[in-house]
Design a protein around this motif. Structure first.
Motif, short mmCIF file in Angstrom:
data_model
loop_
_atom_site.label_atom_id
_atom_site.label_comp_id
_atom_site.label_asym_id
_atom_site.label_seq_id
_atom_site.Cartn_x
_atom_site.Cartn_y
_atom_site.Cartn_z
N GLU A 1 0.83 -1.20 0.00
CA GLU A 1 0.00 0.00 0.00
C GLU A 1 0.87 1.26 0.00
O GLU A 1 0.58 2.23 -0.71
N THR A 2 1.95 1.24 0.78
CA THR A 2 2.86 2.39 0.82
C THR A 2 3.51 2.60 -0.54
O THR A 2 3.59 3.74 -1.03
N HIS A 3 3.95 1.52 -1.16
CA HIS A 3 4.57 1.63 -2.48
C HIS A 3 3.58 2.11 -3.53
O HIS A 3 3.93 2.89 -4.43
N HIS A 4 2.35 1.65 -3.42
CA HIS A 4 1.31 2.11 -4.36
C HIS A 4 1.11 3.61 -4.23
O HIS A 4 1.03 4.33 -5.24
N GLU A 5 1.01 4.11 -3.01
CA GLU A 5 0.81 5.54 -2.79
C GLU A 5 1.97 6.34 -3.36
O GLU A 5 1.78 7.42 -3.94
N LYS A 6 3.18 5.83 -3.21
CA LYS A 6 4.35 6.52 -3.76
C LYS A 6 4.26 6.60 -5.28
O LYS A 6 4.57 7.64 -5.88
N PHE A 7 3.85 5.51 -5.89
CA PHE A 7 3.77 5.50 -7.35
C PHE A 7 2.71 6.48 -7.85
O PHE A 7 2.91 7.16 -8.85
N VAL A 8 1.60 6.55 -7.14
CA VAL A 8 0.56 7.50 -7.51
C VAL A 8 1.10 8.93 -7.47
O VAL A 8 0.70 9.79 -8.28
N GLN A 9 2.04 9.18 -6.56
CA GLN A 9 2.65 10.50 -6.44
C GLN A 9 3.83 10.69 -7.39
O GLN A 9 4.49 11.73 -7.36
N GLY A 10 4.09 9.70 -8.24
CA GLY A 10 5.15 9.82 -9.23
C GLY A 10 6.50 9.28 -8.80
O GLY A 10 7.51 9.50 -9.48
N GLU A 11 6.55 8.55 -7.68
CA GLU A 11 7.81 8.00 -7.18
C GLU A 11 7.80 6.48 -7.31
O GLU A 11 6.83 5.82 -6.94
N VAL A 12 8.89 5.93 -7.84
CA VAL A 12 9.00 4.48 -8.02
C VAL A 12 9.75 3.87 -6.85
O VAL A 12 10.90 4.26 -6.57
N ALA A 13 9.14 2.93 -6.16
CA ALA A 13 9.83 2.21 -5.10
C ALA A 13 10.83 1.26 -5.75
O ALA A 13 10.47 0.46 -6.62
N GLN A 14 12.09 1.35 -5.34
CA GLN A 14 13.11 0.52 -5.97
C GLN A 14 14.24 0.22 -4.99
O GLN A 14 14.44 0.94 -4.00
N SER A 15 14.96 -0.83 -5.28
CA SER A 15 16.06 -1.25 -4.43
C SER A 15 17.23 -0.28 -4.58
O SER A 15 17.32 0.50 -5.53
N ARG A 16 18.17 -0.35 -3.62
CA ARG A 16 19.35 0.50 -3.70
C ARG A 16 20.17 0.19 -4.95
O ARG A 16 20.76 1.09 -5.55
N LEU A 17 20.20 -1.08 -5.33
CA LEU A 17 20.95 -1.48 -6.51
C LEU A 17 20.44 -0.77 -7.76
O LEU A 17 21.22 -0.25 -8.57
N LEU A 18 19.12 -0.71 -7.89
CA LEU A 18 18.54 -0.04 -9.06
C LEU A 18 18.71 1.46 -8.95
O LEU A 18 19.00 2.14 -9.94
N SER A 19 18.54 2.01 -7.76
CA SER A 19 18.69 3.45 -7.58
C SER A 19 20.10 3.91 -7.93
O SER A 19 20.29 5.01 -8.45
N SER A 20 21.08 3.05 -7.64
CA SER A 20 22.48 3.43 -7.90
C SER A 20 22.79 3.57 -9.38
O SER A 20 23.79 4.19 -9.76
N LEU A 21 21.94 3.01 -10.24
CA LEU A 21 22.16 3.09 -11.67
C LEU A 21 21.63 4.38 -12.28
O LEU A 21 21.94 4.72 -13.42
N LEU A 22 20.81 5.09 -11.54
CA LEU A 22 20.20 6.30 -12.08
C LEU A 22 21.12 7.51 -11.97
O LEU A 22 21.96 7.57 -11.08
#
Length: 432
Positions: A411-432
């Motif tokens: 539910e928390t991750h869904h709310e984040k996505f609705v606000q335009g934020e993608v829940a992701q692991s540190r590994l994926l975040s480090s690639l951005l």
């Protein structure tokens, strides 16, 4: 000459059926029609099935034109409610603003087999909406009613196994849309004890699955699809079940497109598996990335990036482009992908991370990514060389992705996505 005569005869026959169908629609909506509604609705459905393609288009046009609210009556009622916002005036306004075709569909739904008939009608309608935008209001009415009738409270979750009726098993083979089932031996392997298949059913369509999901029970999070769908593989013992990986989800009813089914299905199945197998600690997917290659070929457009991130994206695209000499078709071959230099392979991973972790929130983002992220999943890990089938290479240069379903955080991750934020692991975040 004969063909012209046949064509003329079809048009005359179609016009006759259309006239009868429209008469049945008005009879069904009349007060006198209520007493004989089942018989009238049955005739109406039969006439619709007999309509030629062009006459079906005309029928939907007539639904749009002749079974819409009366603008003058709605305006008068709206003015009356604005002047005096009483409950009676609101009720009157609501009744007048609702298109009569919604009540028509409700009355069709009362007849035996009516629900399935409406789903079939909407399938025919969807084939025309893009070409006939004037039908969008009709489509909105169909979707509104079907979303109510197929809400999760009405749906039944059932496990599909090798002992299920042959007709159901045949439908699973036919409707598998992600990883084709190669006959009965392949299906048998996908229904072994270390695999699960669950489907949603509706009480009015008890023999027709609406949507189904396939699950692999594994010791670790999977990084490639081939071992999961290898029909010659040996089933794992229950002692190794630590991870439940959703690797395919398929819709069976095109007429229910846009009706939320899959998000509820995955969560229900995860809860069911957790009760059955308490040792399961991880619920994840192994998912395709169907729009990735097309996005890269288009120049990896990604709006709203900060300057530093935009620069990293540009550099990654340049490196991948250089690695294939500007011929992206070369990346649709496994030999080329395996031969990529480490820095080029890392650049391809970075492109995928931007595509999923940033571009997914855009309107044209990857549909599979949007489905899982909006469903509360977390972007967990990229899997290069995860799908070396012709389809996987063509759509995503062989890349796949794991989404993690943390049941306490969906539910928390869904709310984040609705606000335009993608829940992701540190590994994926480090690639951005």
């Amino acid at each position: 000459m004969l063909d012209e005569l046949k064509s003329a005869a079809r048009k005359v026959n179609g016009a006759r059926h259309l006239r009868g169908l429209l008469i049945d629609c008005r009879r069904l909506l009349s007060e006198r029609g209520e007493a004989n509604s089942v018989a009238i609705a049955r005739d109406l459905v039969a006439r619709f099935r007999e309509l030629p393609e062009d006459a079906q288009s005309t029928f939907f046009e007539r639904l749009s034109r002749d079974f819409s609210p009366d603008p003058k009556a709605v305006l008068q009622s709206a003015q009356a409610y604005a002047e005096s916002p009483s409950a009676a005036n609101l009720q009157r306004l609501t009744q007048l603003a609702e298109p009569p075709r919604q009540e028509l569909l409700r009355r069709i739904n009362r007849t035996p087999g009516g629900t399935g008939s409406i789903v079939a009608m909407r399938r025919a309608l969807l084939a025309r909406v893009n070409r006939q935008p004037e039908l969008q209001a009709v489509e909105a009415d169909f979707l509104h009613l079907l979303s109510s009738w197929f809400n999760p409270g009405f749906l039944q979750l059932k496990r599909v196994d090798w002992n299920s009726p042959a007709q159901l098993l045949e439908q699973i083979i036919h409707h598998e849309a992600v990883h084709q089932i190669d006959g009965w031996d392949d299906l048998r392997r996908r229904l072994q004890p270390d695999r699960r298949c669950f489907a949603f059913f509706h009480p009015q369509l008890p023999d027709e699955p609406l949507i189904f999901v396939e699950v692999a029970l594994l010791p670790t999070m999977p990084e490639a699809i081939a071992p999961l769908i290898d029909k010659a593989s040996t089933p794992l013992p229950p002692s190794q079940f630590k991870v439940a990986a959703f690797y395919s989800i398929s819709n069976c009813q095109p007429g229910l497109k846009g009706v939320s089914l899959g998000n509820f299905l995955i969560k229900r199945v995860a809860e069911e598996l957790k009760r059955e197998l308490p040792q399961l600690k991880t619920f994840c997917t192994l998912s395709p990335i169907p729009g990735f290659a097309r996005w890269v070929r288009a120049g990896a457009p990604c709006e709203g990036l900060a300057k530093a991130r935009a620069q990293r994206l540009t550099e990654a695209l340049a490196m991948v482009t250089a690695a294939c000499n500007g011929e992206f078709d070369r990346l649709t071959h496994a030999t080329t992908l395996r031969a990529l230099a480490p820095e080029s392979a890392q650049a391809l991973l970075r492109l995928a991370a931007y595509y999923l972790g940033w571009h997914a929130t855009a309107g044209g983002g990857d549909p599979v990514a949007r489905f899982h992220l909006d469903n509360g999943a977390r972007l967990e890990r990229l899997d290069p060389l995860g799908d070396l089938s012709a389809k996987g290479l063509r759509q995503s240069f062989g890349m796949m992705v794991n989404y993690l379903y943390d049941l306490d955080k969906v539910e928390t991750h869904h709310e984040k996505f609705v606000q335009g934020e993608v829940a992701q692991s540190r590994l994926l975040s480090s690639l951005l």
